[in-house]
Design a protein around this motif. Structure first.
Motif, PDB file in Angstrom:
ATOM      1  N   GLY A   1      -7.697  56.006 -19.570  1.00  0.00           N
ATOM      2  CA  GLY A   1      -8.194  56.140 -20.780  1.00  0.00           C
ATOM      3  C   GLY A   1      -8.141  57.540 -21.808  1.00  0.00           C
ATOM      4  O   GLY A   1      -8.038  58.015 -20.659  1.00  0.00           O
ATOM      5  N   LYS A   2      -9.462  58.673 -22.405  1.00  0.00           N
ATOM      6  CA  LYS A   2      -9.054  59.381 -22.971  1.00  0.00           C
ATOM      7  C   LYS A   2      -9.332  60.574 -21.932  1.00  0.00           C
ATOM      8  O   LYS A   2      -8.427  61.550 -21.653  1.00  0.00           O
ATOM      9  N   TRP A   3     -10.471  60.528 -21.292  1.00  0.00           N
ATOM     10  CA  TRP A   3     -10.907  61.037 -20.512  1.00  0.00           C
ATOM     11  C   TRP A   3     -10.931  61.292 -18.681  1.00  0.00           C
ATOM     12  O   TRP A   3     -11.073  62.523 -17.958  1.00  0.00           O
TER      13      TRP A   3
ATOM     14  N   ILE B   1     -15.349  65.710 -26.270  1.00  0.00           N
ATOM     15  CA  ILE B   1     -16.298  64.649 -25.384  1.00  0.00           C
ATOM     16  C   ILE B   1     -17.863  64.032 -26.131  1.00  0.00           C
ATOM     17  O   ILE B   1     -18.516  65.481 -25.673  1.00  0.00           O
TER      18      ILE B   1
ATOM     19  N   GLN C   1     -17.887  58.230 -18.114  1.00  0.00           N
ATOM     20  CA  GLN C   1     -16.938  58.222 -17.677  1.00  0.00           C
ATOM     21  C   GLN C   1     -17.336  58.274 -15.932  1.00  0.00           C
ATOM     22  O   GLN C   1     -16.368  58.267 -15.097  1.00  0.00           O
TER      23      GLN C   1
END
Length: 106
Positions: free
Chosen positions: A8-10, A35, A43
C-alpha cells in the motif's frame, strides 16, 4: 508475505514516522497531508492488527491516543531504512530535489 504487511501507499510512510518517535494521530496526519483521515485510520488499524504498531489510549479528560512501533514492528526498521536510502539514491540519479517533493528526505 512482506507486501501483505507493508503493501500500500501509506503503511511504510506511517511505519517510518512512528519508528522515529511516538506520535499522536493528529501529528501523523500533519506529516502526511495527502492522506485522508479514513485511510489513515484504516492503515493504522491494519498495522495494529498485524502487530507492527501499538495504539495506546490515555483515559484523560480529553482522550489521547499515541502510536509507536511494537517490538515486532522494530524488526521492520532495517527494511524501511533500505527503502529510504534506495529512494534517496534514485532522487540523486534523477537530480530531484527532496523539498520539491514535499518531503523531509524520507
Amino acid at each position: 508475505m512482506t507486501l501483505d504487511f507493508l503493501g500500500g501507499k501509506w503503511k511504510t510512510v506511517i511505519l517510518r514516522y512512528v519508528s522515529k518517535q511516538t506520535l499522536r494521530y493528529n501529528q501523523l496526519h500533519q506529516r502526511m497531508p495527502n492522506i485522508t483521515q479514513r485511510i489513515l485510520t484504516l492503515q493504522l488499524k491494519e498495522l495494529e492488527e498485524d502487530g507492527l504498531v501499538q495504539r495506546i489510549v490515555f483515559d484523560e479528560r480529553i482522550k489521547r491516543v499515541e502510536y509507536s512501533l511494537t517490538e515486532y514492528g522494530k524488526s521492520v526498521e532495517p527494511i524501511l531504512e533500505l527503502m529510504c536510502e534506495w529512494g534517496k539514491q534514485r532522487m540523486r540519479e534523477f537530480d530531484l530535489q527532496v523539498s520539491a517533493l514535499g518531503t523531509s528526505g524520507e
